[in-house]
Scaffold this motif. Sequence first.
Motif, PDB file in Angstrom:
ATOM      1  N   SER A  78      -8.620  -9.284 -13.675  1.00 56.58           N
ATOM      2  CA  SER A  78      -9.699 -10.278 -13.612  1.00 56.58           C
ATOM      3  C   SER A  78     -10.801  -9.853 -12.649  1.00 56.58           C
ATOM      4  CB  SER A  78      -9.140 -11.640 -13.201  1.00 56.58           C
ATOM      5  OG  SER A  78      -8.707 -11.620 -11.847  1.00 56.58           O
ATOM      6  N   SER A  79     -10.681  -8.671 -12.093  1.00 58.34           N
ATOM      7  CA  SER A  79     -11.673  -8.183 -11.131  1.00 58.34           C
ATOM      8  C   SER A  79     -13.061  -8.126 -11.754  1.00 58.34           C
ATOM      9  CB  SER A  79     -11.262  -6.785 -10.652  1.00 58.34           C
ATOM     10  OG  SER A  79     -12.315  -6.172  -9.949  1.00 58.34           O
ATOM     11  N   ASP A  80     -14.079  -8.324 -10.919  1.00 60.01           N
ATOM     12  CA  ASP A  80     -15.461  -8.242 -11.404  1.00 60.01           C
ATOM     13  C   ASP A  80     -16.084  -6.871 -11.143  1.00 60.01           C
ATOM     14  OD1 ASP A  80     -15.726  -8.322  -8.671  1.00 60.01           O
ATOM     15  OD2 ASP A  80     -17.107 -10.036  -8.620  1.00 60.01           O
ATOM     16  N   THR A  81     -15.279  -5.903 -10.674  1.00 65.28           N
ATOM     17  CA  THR A  81     -15.812  -4.560 -10.464  1.00 65.28           C
ATOM     18  C   THR A  81     -15.631  -3.714 -11.719  1.00 65.28           C
ATOM     19  OG1 THR A  81     -13.711  -3.817  -9.501  1.00 65.28           O
ATOM     20  CG2 THR A  81     -15.424  -4.581  -7.981  1.00 65.28           C
ATOM     21  N   GLU A  82     -16.454  -2.699 -11.849  1.00 65.44           N
ATOM     22  CA  GLU A  82     -16.426  -1.868 -13.048  1.00 65.44           C
ATOM     23  C   GLU A  82     -15.139  -1.060 -13.166  1.00 65.44           C
ATOM     24  OE1 GLU A  82     -19.363   1.302 -15.396  1.00 65.44           O
ATOM     25  OE2 GLU A  82     -19.888   0.547 -13.402  1.00 65.44           O
ATOM     26  N   TYR A  83     -14.604  -0.664 -12.017  1.00 62.53           N
ATOM     27  CA  TYR A  83     -13.407   0.175 -12.003  1.00 62.53           C
ATOM     28  C   TYR A  83     -12.301  -0.506 -11.208  1.00 62.53           C
ATOM     29  CZ  TYR A  83     -17.084   3.534 -13.158  1.00 62.53           C
ATOM     30  OH  TYR A  83     -18.169   4.165 -13.717  1.00 62.53           O
ATOM     31  N   SER A  84     -11.078  -0.185 -11.586  1.00 62.45           N
ATOM     32  CA  SER A  84      -9.913  -0.734 -10.903  1.00 62.45           C
ATOM     33  C   SER A  84      -8.931   0.384 -10.564  1.00 62.45           C
ATOM     34  CB  SER A  84      -9.202  -1.771 -11.785  1.00 62.45           C
ATOM     35  OG  SER A  84      -9.990  -2.932 -11.955  1.00 62.45           O
ATOM     36  N   VAL A  85      -8.140   0.121  -9.527  1.00 58.31           N
ATOM     37  CA  VAL A  85      -7.068   1.029  -9.150  1.00 58.31           C
ATOM     38  C   VAL A  85      -5.765   0.249  -9.161  1.00 58.31           C
ATOM     39  CG1 VAL A  85      -6.123   2.556  -7.368  1.00 58.31           C
ATOM     40  CG2 VAL A  85      -8.606   2.347  -7.656  1.00 58.31           C
ATOM     41  N   LYS A  86      -4.776   0.797  -9.821  1.00 61.09           N
ATOM     42  CA  LYS A  86      -3.422   0.260  -9.708  1.00 61.09           C
ATOM     43  C   LYS A  86      -2.696   1.079  -8.652  1.00 61.09           C
ATOM     44  CE  LYS A  86       0.894  -0.428 -12.216  1.00 61.09           C
ATOM     45  NZ  LYS A  86       1.614  -0.196 -13.489  1.00 61.09           N
ATOM     46  N   LEU A  87      -2.181   0.395  -7.634  1.00 54.88           N
ATOM     47  CA  LEU A  87      -1.515   1.063  -6.518  1.00 54.88           C
ATOM     48  C   LEU A  87      -0.227   0.328  -6.199  1.00 54.88           C
ATOM     49  CD1 LEU A  87      -1.337   3.028  -4.114  1.00 54.88           C
ATOM     50  CD2 LEU A  87      -2.901   1.515  -2.859  1.00 54.88           C
ATOM     51  N   ASP A  88       0.886   0.832  -6.708  1.00 53.41           N
ATOM     52  CA  ASP A  88       2.181   0.242  -6.382  1.00 53.41           C
ATOM     53  C   ASP A  88       2.572   0.568  -4.951  1.00 53.41           C
ATOM     54  OD1 ASP A  88       2.390  -0.820  -8.894  1.00 53.41           O
ATOM     55  OD2 ASP A  88       4.284   0.158  -9.410  1.00 53.41           O
ATOM     56  N   GLU A  89       3.434  -0.263  -4.383  1.00 54.95           N
ATOM     57  CA  GLU A  89       3.786  -0.141  -2.976  1.00 54.95           C
ATOM     58  C   GLU A  89       4.444   1.187  -2.618  1.00 54.95           C
ATOM     59  OE1 GLU A  89       6.563  -3.273  -2.086  1.00 54.95           O
ATOM     60  OE2 GLU A  89       8.073  -2.526  -3.498  1.00 54.95           O
ATOM     61  N   ASP A  90       5.078   1.849  -3.596  1.00 56.46           N
ATOM     62  CA  ASP A  90       5.813   3.086  -3.301  1.00 56.46           C
ATOM     63  C   ASP A  90       5.066   4.329  -3.757  1.00 56.46           C
ATOM     64  OD1 ASP A  90       6.142   2.486  -5.979  1.00 56.46           O
ATOM     65  OD2 ASP A  90       8.256   3.081  -6.056  1.00 56.46           O
ATOM     66  N   CYS A  91       3.741   4.268  -3.747  1.00 50.51           N
ATOM     67  CA  CYS A  91       2.903   5.424  -4.080  1.00 50.51           C
ATOM     68  C   CYS A  91       1.987   5.732  -2.897  1.00 50.51           C
ATOM     69  CB  CYS A  91       2.063   5.144  -5.324  1.00 50.51           C
ATOM     70  SG  CYS A  91       3.022   4.924  -6.828  1.00 50.51           S
ATOM     71  N   PHE A  92       1.884   7.008  -2.565  1.00 52.36           N
ATOM     72  CA  PHE A  92       1.119   7.414  -1.381  1.00 52.36           C
ATOM     73  C   PHE A  92       0.296   8.654  -1.700  1.00 52.36           C
ATOM     74  CE2 PHE A  92       5.279   5.747  -0.266  1.00 52.36           C
ATOM     75  CZ  PHE A  92       4.942   4.645   0.504  1.00 52.36           C
ATOM     76  N   LEU A 238      -0.220   4.917  -9.532  1.00 49.56           N
ATOM     77  CA  LEU A 238      -1.424   5.048  -8.725  1.00 49.56           C
ATOM     78  C   LEU A 238      -2.453   5.709  -9.629  1.00 49.56           C
ATOM     79  CD1 LEU A 238      -1.761   6.657  -5.147  1.00 49.56           C
ATOM     80  CD2 LEU A 238      -3.622   6.194  -6.742  1.00 49.56           C
ATOM     81  N   PHE A 239      -3.368   4.911 -10.152  1.00 49.47           N
ATOM     82  CA  PHE A 239      -4.394   5.476 -11.037  1.00 49.47           C
ATOM     83  C   PHE A 239      -5.668   4.640 -11.006  1.00 49.47           C
ATOM     84  CE2 PHE A 239      -1.725   2.820 -13.916  1.00 49.47           C
ATOM     85  CZ  PHE A 239      -2.684   1.951 -14.433  1.00 49.47           C
ATOM     86  N   PHE A 240      -6.785   5.317 -11.270  1.00 54.97           N
ATOM     87  CA  PHE A 240      -8.094   4.688 -11.457  1.00 54.97           C
ATOM     88  C   PHE A 240      -8.309   4.491 -12.959  1.00 54.97           C
ATOM     89  CE2 PHE A 240      -8.482   6.052  -7.225  1.00 54.97           C
ATOM     90  CZ  PHE A 240      -9.698   5.695  -6.652  1.00 54.97           C
ATOM     91  N   ILE A 241      -8.918   3.363 -13.329  1.00 57.29           N
ATOM     92  CA  ILE A 241      -9.167   3.056 -14.736  1.00 57.29           C
ATOM     93  C   ILE A 241     -10.380   2.133 -14.823  1.00 57.29           C
ATOM     94  CG2 ILE A 241      -7.646   1.022 -14.725  1.00 57.29           C
ATOM     95  CD1 ILE A 241      -6.753   1.843 -17.578  1.00 57.29           C
TER      96      ILE A 241
END
Length: 320
Positions: A78-92, A238-241
């Motif tokens: 639901s973000s209003d930004t053009e890009y999003s990042v999914k970042l799970d707690e166990d990714c570094f 952990l990815f940008f989309i």
Amino acid sequence: MKTITINYLSHNRLDYSNLMFYFLSKIKPKNKIKLKLTVLATHENDWDIKCKTLGIDYTIHIINTHHNYLDKIRIAISSDTEYSVKLDEDCFTNNHVWDYLIENVGELENNDVLTLSPVMSNNIPSCDYFIEDFISDNLVKNKVYNYFLNRPMPNGLWGVDYTPLNKFTIDATEWDANKFYEALNSLNTNTKGIHPLRISYEAQMEINNYILNNIDKFISNNKFKLFEINSPYFTNSLFFIKTAEWVNILSQPTIDAYDEIALNKYKRDNNKKFLFVKNGFGIHPMFNTVFGNNNPWGIGGENGEQFAQNFYTDLKNKII
């Protein structure tokens, strides 16, 4: 102008945020102004105090319903930004990789590109490239490959018969990732998230021990470039989309309580690409597939979950 929302999905490993937030705090100021941070947590964890140290605008959501992963994802999209990042707690990944991805997020404007990611350790498909590029000791590398070759493919895991892939593990004399993925792609299932690493407790431990002995390579500002890994499945969390693309993916019925299968089906159906950062290393401590060994296939270790926690603690203490 804020153009990227980082969605941090926290569940039960609350202390994991300490290391990831350390790296987020070191992102270049010129890149921080492009960011929003959305914390999507199951439990309270002094999030407001933690977030204030980052220099990034933030919002916090506590979602304590049962099986709440998709509830968190629905807030994320639901973000209003053009890009999003999914970042799970166990990714570094380190701040240099963050800066590179932020500065190259425009690659997602190419219609054939779906995601941008670091080369993660214990994740599919980047694990093979992590092993090849991060591990310089051939004795360790070959030890990991031998674990692959001694790992029978299960029949019935996630309801799928993966035994045809034994041709590339227990019936092979050398590990060939490309041939393994070609055969995996031909299986008649959407659940293609199998790899001998995912079900080898020993291989994951070997990789993690090597990481702990070579921390400088993980935190370095390397020479980065984007490249494609063409594989039938992607487990990186952990990815940008592009946000609009993520919305499209989740507009279809999900097959399970997560978004992974839906993401991969969308990629295949639309002939999209997964791009990764060459020499931009990320760490995923362990697949939960190896947490415990009470299963018919001999997968996992009795103390797998504790080993993952111990690895994280050692990793954090070596970096912070």
